[in-house]
Structures are given as C-alpha cells and as structure tokens.
Design an enzyme around this catalytic site. Structure first.
Site, PDB file in Angstrom:
ATOM      1  N   TYR A 163      14.872 -62.924  18.906  1.00  0.00           N
ATOM      2  CA  TYR A 163      16.132 -64.457  19.157  1.00  0.00           C
ATOM      3  C   TYR A 163      16.593 -64.768  20.561  1.00  0.00           C
ATOM      4  O   TYR A 163      16.059 -63.104  21.769  1.00  0.00           O
ATOM      5  CB  TYR A 163      17.173 -63.841  18.130  1.00  0.00           C
ATOM      6  CG  TYR A 163      18.312 -63.785  18.621  1.00  0.00           C
ATOM      7  CD1 TYR A 163      19.324 -63.654  19.536  1.00  0.00           C
ATOM      8  CD2 TYR A 163      18.553 -61.736  18.013  1.00  0.00           C
ATOM      9  CE1 TYR A 163      20.257 -62.220  19.864  1.00  0.00           C
ATOM     10  CE2 TYR A 163      19.216 -60.831  18.818  1.00  0.00           C
ATOM     11  CZ  TYR A 163      20.263 -60.987  19.654  1.00  0.00           C
ATOM     12  OH  TYR A 163      20.657 -60.663  20.212  1.00  0.00           O
ATOM     13  N   CYS A 164      16.881 -65.321  20.861  1.00  0.00           N
ATOM     14  CA  CYS A 164      17.371 -66.247  22.370  1.00  0.00           C
ATOM     15  C   CYS A 164      18.363 -66.877  22.076  1.00  0.00           C
ATOM     16  O   CYS A 164      19.311 -66.663  20.953  1.00  0.00           O
ATOM     17  CB  CYS A 164      16.077 -66.716  23.185  1.00  0.00           C
ATOM     18  SG  CYS A 164      15.925 -68.161  22.482  1.00  0.00           S
TER      19      CYS A 164
END
Length: 106
Positions: A66-67
């Site tokens: 994830y970012c």
C-alpha cells in the site's frame, strides 16, 4: 498476478495469510503519520533501497502493498512481479482510504 483488494478484502485476507507480508511504499514523512500494524517500510522513491529489499524477498510468499492513494503501490507490485514475486496485492485507495487499525511507527 496483481490483485486489487478493498479494505474488507485486505483485512480478511491478511488475517488468514500466515505467509503474507504487508509492505508500505510511502515516504518517511507519510509513514510518520501512521502505518498499518506489522507493515515493513520500503520507500519506492528510494529505488536502490527498494530494489535491494525486493530482491531479498521470497517468491513463495504473499505481499500486501500500500501507499497513500494506490498508484505507487500498484507500481511497486508491477516491479515485484518483474522480479518474480507473483503473489502481490494492492490496497485500493491506499492508506488515505484505510479504515482499519493503525499504529504510530517507533
């Protein structure tokens, strides 16, 4: 194969996956605001550091990436696939859309 997961799918799958790793590809500054518990942090904007870490990953494991919003993590999943890491999962909407548990990194 890269699989997009929404918050609910992500929570269910990471809870059941004993061979999975959560990877946060955000910047140090973004991570200082909070992190999904148990995540490993490898900033995709530090290419050498990121590539060194990915080259040491086990191809048989699962990776939940994830970012902040979902596009850097998708890019990271694509790079990981090119390196032979075939079980990658992208959190749609990223951390900014995350409604699960969070922690402040040490």
């Amino acid at each position: 194969m890269i699989t997009d997961l929404n918050n609910l799918e992500w929570k269910e799958q990471t809870a059941q996956d004993t061979n999975g790793f959560i990877i946060d590809v955000r910047t140090d500054e973004e991570v200082s605001e909070g992190i999904i518990p148990g995540a490993l942090h490898y900033d995709i904007f530090k290419p050498q550091e990121f590539m060194n870490a990915m080259n040491n990953m086990d191809a048989d494991q699962s990776y939940y990436v994830y970012c902040r919003a979902g596009s850097r993590s998708m890019q990271a999943c694509q790079i990981m696939e090119q390196l032979g890491l075939k079980n990658t999962f992208n959190l749609t909407g990223g951390y900014s859309n995350w409604d699960g548990d969070t922690a402040i990194p040490e």
